[in-house]
Design a protein around this motif. Sequence first.
Motif, PDB file in Angstrom:
ATOM      1  N   HIS A 113       0.824  -1.214   0.000  1.00 59.19           N
ATOM      2  CA  HIS A 113       0.000   0.000   0.000  1.00 59.19           C
ATOM      3  C   HIS A 113       0.858   1.264   0.000  1.00 59.19           C
ATOM      4  O   HIS A 113       0.356   2.355   0.278  1.00 59.19           O
ATOM      5  CB  HIS A 113      -0.913   0.008   1.228  1.00 59.19           C
ATOM      6  N   GLU A 114       2.147   1.107  -0.285  1.00 58.73           N
ATOM      7  CA  GLU A 114       3.107   2.208  -0.281  1.00 58.73           C
ATOM      8  C   GLU A 114       3.313   2.789   1.121  1.00 58.73           C
ATOM      9  O   GLU A 114       3.746   3.933   1.280  1.00 58.73           O
ATOM     10  CB  GLU A 114       2.668   3.348  -1.232  1.00 58.73           C
ATOM     11  N   GLY A 115       2.953   2.019   2.149  1.00 59.44           N
ATOM     12  CA  GLY A 115       3.219   2.431   3.527  1.00 59.44           C
ATOM     13  C   GLY A 115       4.627   2.051   3.931  1.00 59.44           C
ATOM     14  O   GLY A 115       5.212   1.088   3.409  1.00 59.44           O
ATOM     15  N   TRP A 116       5.200   2.796   4.856  1.00 63.61           N
ATOM     16  CA  TRP A 116       6.554   2.534   5.348  1.00 63.61           C
ATOM     17  C   TRP A 116       6.471   1.797   6.678  1.00 63.61           C
ATOM     18  O   TRP A 116       5.711   2.182   7.563  1.00 63.61           O
ATOM     19  CB  TRP A 116       7.327   3.840   5.525  1.00 63.61           C
ATOM     20  N   VAL A 117       7.292   0.756   6.822  1.00 57.71           N
ATOM     21  CA  VAL A 117       7.234  -0.094   8.006  1.00 57.71           C
ATOM     22  C   VAL A 117       8.629  -0.241   8.594  1.00 57.71           C
ATOM     23  O   VAL A 117       9.593  -0.502   7.864  1.00 57.71           O
ATOM     24  CB  VAL A 117       6.689  -1.496   7.656  1.00 57.71           C
ATOM     25  N   GLY A 118       8.747  -0.086   9.930  1.00 58.22           N
ATOM     26  CA  GLY A 118      10.029  -0.327  10.573  1.00 58.22           C
ATOM     27  C   GLY A 118      10.135   0.329  11.930  1.00 58.22           C
ATOM     28  O   GLY A 118       9.677   1.462  12.121  1.00 58.22           O
ATOM     29  N   SER A 119      10.721  -0.377  12.897  1.00 61.61           N
ATOM     30  CA  SER A 119      10.875   0.175  14.240  1.00 61.61           C
ATOM     31  C   SER A 119      11.824   1.377  14.249  1.00 61.61           C
ATOM     32  O   SER A 119      11.657   2.291  15.064  1.00 61.61           O
ATOM     33  CB  SER A 119      11.380  -0.902  15.206  1.00 61.61           C
ATOM     34  N   ASP A 120      12.823   1.402  13.362  1.00 60.58           N
ATOM     35  CA  ASP A 120      13.727   2.553  13.288  1.00 60.58           C
ATOM     36  C   ASP A 120      12.962   3.799  12.864  1.00 60.58           C
ATOM     37  O   ASP A 120      13.222   4.905  13.359  1.00 60.58           O
ATOM     38  CB  ASP A 120      14.867   2.279  12.306  1.00 60.58           C
ATOM     39  N   ASP A 244       5.978  -2.739  15.310  1.00 60.36           N
ATOM     40  CA  ASP A 244       6.189  -2.016  14.070  1.00 60.36           C
ATOM     41  C   ASP A 244       4.887  -1.392  13.601  1.00 60.36           C
ATOM     42  O   ASP A 244       3.798  -1.909  13.805  1.00 60.36           O
ATOM     43  CB  ASP A 244       6.725  -2.951  12.975  1.00 60.36           C
ATOM     44  N   THR A 245       4.994  -0.266  12.933  1.00 54.72           N
ATOM     45  CA  THR A 245       3.831   0.470  12.480  1.00 54.72           C
ATOM     46  C   THR A 245       3.926   0.688  10.986  1.00 54.72           C
ATOM     47  O   THR A 245       4.999   0.968  10.473  1.00 54.72           O
ATOM     48  CB  THR A 245       3.744   1.835  13.173  1.00 54.72           C
ATOM     49  N   THR A 246       2.802   0.557  10.261  1.00 61.95           N
ATOM     50  CA  THR A 246       2.765   0.891   8.848  1.00 61.95           C
ATOM     51  C   THR A 246       2.236   2.311   8.721  1.00 61.95           C
ATOM     52  O   THR A 246       1.150   2.614   9.219  1.00 61.95           O
ATOM     53  CB  THR A 246       1.851  -0.072   8.077  1.00 61.95           C
ATOM     54  N   PHE A 247       2.979   3.175   8.043  1.00 54.84           N
ATOM     55  CA  PHE A 247       2.565   4.561   7.871  1.00 54.84           C
ATOM     56  C   PHE A 247       2.017   4.719   6.463  1.00 54.84           C
ATOM     57  O   PHE A 247       2.698   4.398   5.486  1.00 54.84           O
ATOM     58  CB  PHE A 247       3.743   5.522   8.076  1.00 54.84           C
ATOM     59  N   HIS A 248       0.797   5.203   6.324  1.00 55.77           N
ATOM     60  CA  HIS A 248       0.193   5.450   5.017  1.00 55.77           C
ATOM     61  C   HIS A 248       0.103   6.957   4.816  1.00 55.77           C
ATOM     62  O   HIS A 248      -0.377   7.689   5.669  1.00 55.77           O
ATOM     63  CB  HIS A 248      -1.207   4.833   4.936  1.00 55.77           C
ATOM     64  N   PHE A 249       0.486   7.392   3.625  1.00 57.15           N
ATOM     65  CA  PHE A 249       0.600   8.831   3.415  1.00 57.15           C
ATOM     66  C   PHE A 249      -0.216   9.319   2.230  1.00 57.15           C
ATOM     67  O   PHE A 249      -0.034  10.422   1.750  1.00 57.15           O
ATOM     68  CB  PHE A 249       2.072   9.209   3.184  1.00 57.15           C
ATOM     69  N   THR A 250      -1.109   8.479   1.734  1.00 56.62           N
ATOM     70  CA  THR A 250      -1.938   8.913   0.616  1.00 56.62           C
ATOM     71  C   THR A 250      -3.075   9.803   1.082  1.00 56.62           C
ATOM     72  O   THR A 250      -3.696  10.492   0.310  1.00 56.62           O
ATOM     73  CB  THR A 250      -2.519   7.701  -0.117  1.00 56.62           C
TER      74      THR A 250
END
Length: 258
Positions: A113-120, A244-250
């Motif tokens: 979904h073009e989301g960014w995932v990662g604990s960093d 971890d979190t998925t960030f969606h930016f659309t």
Amino acid sequence: MDDPVFRTLLLFDIEQYGRRDNVEQAFLRRLLYEVANATLLSGAVDETSRLRADRGDSVMELIDAQASVPRLVKTLLTETPALLHSKNRLMAESARMRLRIVLASGYVAVDEHEGWVGSDLNHAVRLLDSDPLREALRNRTDDCVLCVSDSIYQGVVSHGPLGVRPETFHRITVDTKEGPTVAWLHGEPGPTPPSEPATGSVPAAGSVPTSGSVPTPGTAAPQHSETHVDGDQYGQTGGAHHGDTTFHFTRSRRDEQR
């Protein structure tokens, strides 16, 4: 989901964005893009070496690991503040843009979904929204304040590359449910709040020791330059995060009170 890749993370966030009306917010977003693009250009990061995520009042840049981090740190300390000053000096004080900036690094994956995932990435976002960074900008006259992750400080800043002075940074710690996140804030640390004198401590000058207190002449109270902030409430939306979190930016993020 793609495999995680190591990237440099650059985050910009506008102070008090939620207090502006729609016209002002649109103007500030255009200004934010101008500052971000000029910073990356000055830092020798071209468009083919980065991926941008828009969060409404902030932008995040996922930068190729081949880009020079020392040059980017120097740019954020010199060119970015100068650029912001040149733009703000032409505007009324109420319309000026002030930024919180975080530079970090780590492994990030991009999902379907073009989301960014990662604990960093989670840690970088928490630093961007943390109280030490907010208070530093609120208590200073500068147009921006820079915070770097511990990995950026230890791997780059602490070695004093040309144009970067390690002694101008001080350590901060932000507590989260996953554990403390250590980072380094540029500029002088804020004043240490006064604490209650403990039994056995040195009394103030001119005071009379009370029963049970044992004054020790010549002993000064220890001083610490580290800032420590409690609470998980400093996540990217003001709530606690788990894993971890998925960030969606659309879609634009809900407008927040800054």
